[in-house]
Design an enzyme around this catalytic site. Sequence first.
Site, PDB file in Angstrom:
ATOM      1  N   ASP A   1       0.479  -1.232   0.080  1.00  0.00           N
ATOM      2  CA  ASP A   1       0.105   0.070   0.120  1.00  0.00           C
ATOM      3  C   ASP A   1       1.051   1.124   0.221  1.00  0.00           C
ATOM      4  O   ASP A   1       0.196   2.294   0.335  1.00  0.00           O
ATOM      5  CB  ASP A   1      -0.672  -0.251   0.825  1.00  0.00           C
ATOM      6  CG  ASP A   1      -0.936   0.016   2.316  1.00  0.00           C
ATOM      7  OD1 ASP A   1       0.756   0.428   2.907  1.00  0.00           O
ATOM      8  OD2 ASP A   1      -1.173   0.023   3.739  1.00  0.00           O
TER       9      ASP A   1
ATOM     10  N   TYR B   1       5.883  -1.788  18.569  1.00  0.00           N
ATOM     11  CA  TYR B   1       6.670  -3.010  16.759  1.00  0.00           C
ATOM     12  C   TYR B   1       6.389  -4.098  17.854  1.00  0.00           C
ATOM     13  O   TYR B   1       6.029  -4.992  17.036  1.00  0.00           O
ATOM     14  CB  TYR B   1       7.283  -1.898  16.578  1.00  0.00           C
ATOM     15  CG  TYR B   1       8.236  -2.316  15.148  1.00  0.00           C
ATOM     16  CD1 TYR B   1       7.463  -2.344  14.096  1.00  0.00           C
ATOM     17  CD2 TYR B   1       9.554  -2.826  15.608  1.00  0.00           C
ATOM     18  CE1 TYR B   1       8.306  -3.767  13.245  1.00  0.00           C
ATOM     19  CE2 TYR B   1       9.974  -3.927  14.873  1.00  0.00           C
ATOM     20  CZ  TYR B   1       9.195  -3.821  13.207  1.00  0.00           C
ATOM     21  OH  TYR B   1      10.243  -4.197  12.417  1.00  0.00           O
TER      22      TYR B   1
ATOM     23  N   LYS C   1      12.841   5.356   3.170  1.00  0.00           N
ATOM     24  CA  LYS C   1      11.851   4.718   5.084  1.00  0.00           C
ATOM     25  C   LYS C   1      12.244   6.383   5.874  1.00  0.00           C
ATOM     26  O   LYS C   1      11.742   5.751   7.098  1.00  0.00           O
ATOM     27  CB  LYS C   1      13.353   3.439   5.506  1.00  0.00           C
ATOM     28  CG  LYS C   1      12.978   2.266   5.198  1.00  0.00           C
ATOM     29  CD  LYS C   1      13.243   1.187   5.470  1.00  0.00           C
ATOM     30  CE  LYS C   1      12.590   0.991   6.880  1.00  0.00           C
ATOM     31  NZ  LYS C   1      13.024  -0.310   7.275  1.00  0.00           N
TER      32      LYS C   1
HETATM   33  N1  LIG Z   1      14.898  -3.698   8.118  1.00  0.00           N
HETATM   34  C1  LIG Z   1      15.019  -3.662   8.971  1.00  0.00           C
HETATM   35  O1  LIG Z   1      16.402  -3.032   9.742  1.00  0.00           O
HETATM   36  C2  LIG Z   1      14.503  -4.134   9.689  1.00  0.00           C
HETATM   37  C3  LIG Z   1      14.817  -5.053  11.379  1.00  0.00           C
HETATM   38  C4  LIG Z   1      13.586  -6.041  11.309  1.00  0.00           C
HETATM   39  C5  LIG Z   1      12.593  -6.684  10.777  1.00  0.00           C
HETATM   40  N2  LIG Z   1      12.419  -6.227  10.008  1.00  0.00           N
HETATM   41  C6  LIG Z   1      11.048  -6.364   9.155  1.00  0.00           C
HETATM   42  O2  LIG Z   1      11.135  -6.782   7.481  1.00  0.00           O
HETATM   43  C7  LIG Z   1      10.424  -6.250   6.877  1.00  0.00           C
HETATM   44  C8  LIG Z   1      10.552  -4.446   5.560  1.00  0.00           C
HETATM   45  O3  LIG Z   1      10.802  -3.957   5.947  1.00  0.00           O
HETATM   46  P1  LIG Z   1      11.981  -3.000   5.685  1.00  0.00           P
HETATM   47  O4  LIG Z   1      13.368  -2.261   6.352  1.00  0.00           O
HETATM   48  O5  LIG Z   1      11.900  -3.174   4.052  1.00  0.00           O
HETATM   49  O6  LIG Z   1      11.057  -1.624   6.455  1.00  0.00           O
HETATM   50  P2  LIG Z   1       9.724  -1.001   4.419  1.00  0.00           P
HETATM   51  O7  LIG Z   1       8.707   0.086   5.933  1.00  0.00           O
HETATM   52  O8  LIG Z   1      10.883  -0.649   3.463  1.00  0.00           O
HETATM   53  O9  LIG Z   1       8.580  -2.303   4.489  1.00  0.00           O
HETATM   54  C9  LIG Z   1       7.770  -2.220   4.550  1.00  0.00           C
HETATM   55  C10 LIG Z   1       6.744  -1.891   3.401  1.00  0.00           C
HETATM   56  O10 LIG Z   1       5.571  -2.657   3.622  1.00  0.00           O
HETATM   57  C11 LIG Z   1       4.357  -1.981   3.301  1.00  0.00           C
HETATM   58  N3  LIG Z   1       3.270  -1.633   4.082  1.00  0.00           N
HETATM   59  C12 LIG Z   1       3.093  -1.599   5.259  1.00  0.00           C
HETATM   60  N4  LIG Z   1       1.469  -2.271   5.972  1.00  0.00           N
HETATM   61  C13 LIG Z   1       1.347  -2.524   5.056  1.00  0.00           C
HETATM   62  C14 LIG Z   1       0.096  -2.872   5.243  1.00  0.00           C
HETATM   63  N5  LIG Z   1      -0.179  -3.171   6.592  1.00  0.00           N
HETATM   64  N6  LIG Z   1       0.073  -2.936   4.050  1.00  0.00           N
HETATM   65  C15 LIG Z   1       0.197  -3.037   3.137  1.00  0.00           C
HETATM   66  N7  LIG Z   1       1.635  -2.520   2.689  1.00  0.00           N
HETATM   67  C16 LIG Z   1       2.063  -2.578   3.407  1.00  0.00           C
HETATM   68  C17 LIG Z   1       5.465  -0.380   3.586  1.00  0.00           C
HETATM   69  O11 LIG Z   1       4.602   0.515   2.383  1.00  0.00           O
HETATM   70  C18 LIG Z   1       6.491  -0.534   2.864  1.00  0.00           C
HETATM   71  O12 LIG Z   1       6.748  -0.402   1.169  1.00  0.00           O
HETATM   72  C19 LIG Z   1       9.222  -5.504   7.598  1.00  0.00           C
HETATM   73  O13 LIG Z   1       8.208  -6.743   8.375  1.00  0.00           O
HETATM   74  C20 LIG Z   1       9.489  -5.513   8.971  1.00  0.00           C
HETATM   75  O14 LIG Z   1       9.313  -4.984   9.734  1.00  0.00           O
HETATM   76  C21 LIG Z   1      13.356  -5.273   9.202  1.00  0.00           C
END
Ligand SMILES: NC(=O)c1ccc[n+]([C@@H]2O[C@H](COP(=O)([O-])OP(=O)(O)OC[C@H]3O[C@@H](n4cnc5c(N)ncnc54)[C@H](O)[C@@H]3O)[C@@H](O)[C@H]2O)c1
Length: 317
Positions: free
Chosen positions: A35, A140, A176
């Site tokens: 989204d 979170y 981000k």
């Molecule tokens: N980057 C990190 O260091 C890290 C660490 C631990 C966990 N994570 C997890 O990894 C995953 C990816 O994280 P990221 O760093 O790429 O972050 P990000 O914010 O770039 O990616 C998350 C994506 O999900 C989309 N999104 C959020 N809620 C949504 C929903 N309800 N429906 C549809 N789309 C939705 C956002 O638009 C975004 O594109 C996440 O689940 C995050 O919690 C990331």
Amino acid sequence: MDHILVTGGSGFIGSNLSLELQNRFPKAAITVLEDFRSSSFKNLLGFRGDVLAFNAADRSWLDLFKNRPLDTIFHLASITDTTVLDEKKMMFDNVEGFRNILELAAAKKARVVYASSAAVYGSQTRQLKESDGGVPNNIYGFSKWTMENLARQFQGGIKIVGLRYFNVFGPREYFKGDAASMTYKLYLQMKAGKRPKVFKYGEQKRDFIYVKDVVEATIRAADCPQSTSMNVGTGEPTSFNQMIEVLNEALGTQLEPEYFDNPYDFYQSFTQADMSHAMKMTGFSRKFSTRDAILDYVRNYLEPEYAAKAVLGASGR
Ligand SMILES: NC(=O)c1ccc[n+]([C@@H]2O[C@H](COP(=O)([O-])OP(=O)(O)OC[C@H]3O[C@@H](n4cnc5c(N)ncnc54)[C@H](O)[C@@H]3O)[C@@H](O)[C@H]2O)c1
């Protein structure tokens, strides 16, 4: 992997994953559910699959899969800004989104790999093994822990693998905002000629892992022999001061850190993944040392001659 769904597929990790899946499985039908709340289509330039613009926590999009085959789901969609304090919103979007994914996966008999987080470990300051989880110190982390509980109790007869990502950095994290990695934020300050600002006295250590290694771990998790949760880190924490040293090396600068007081009472000042379970389950271990990862990121993606391409999401492909 013939029919793949990637949720959060235009996000930082999700876009790197979607594009790598497209490279490795050129015949697969890859669908992204996204989204765009914390990302941009620019991360997905070059992607040839379908994109469904829905909130994963809505139920309306499930109908679109009635006649669409599906064998593998990578569920990464999530509110990722750990400073969001609206508990209802964090829980609804993250947990209800995952509940929908599990329901769909059970109906299709598809395997699920989903993003949990090192945030399930709260403020513990030692090498963390999977059994140490369950003590998040923010909403979170609690939403991720609830997802793990849901996965553990789910009776759908499918394989569900949770990945506790540690601190991920690398190309395509540009959208981000404040939730971008320390590496990227320090790079931007130093690139602008400013002293890099870190909490006193820069000796906080975190398990920083390069997104290229994270993508490898995530794809391997699909072939994990059983349902489980596992760490995805390097096993070797790096201090902010060390990171600044490598950034100085990459940029050819000699900027000294500027230290300031940490305003957060729920800040994780030390993280280190025990990677033995992931190694046993999937054979994964990181390829990039932290130094090599930072040098690759800065030199091949962030520096001016590459920056335009990087922001368009087209570099390295
Ligand atoms: N980057 C990190 O260091 C890290 C660490 C631990 C966990 N994570 C997890 O990894 C995953 C990816 O994280 P990221 O760093 O790429 O972050 P990000 O914010 O770039 O990616 C998350 C994506 O999900 C989309 N999104 C959020 N809620 C949504 C929903 N309800 N429906 C549809 N789309 C939705 C956002 O638009 C975004 O594109 C996440 O689940 C995050 O919690 C990331």
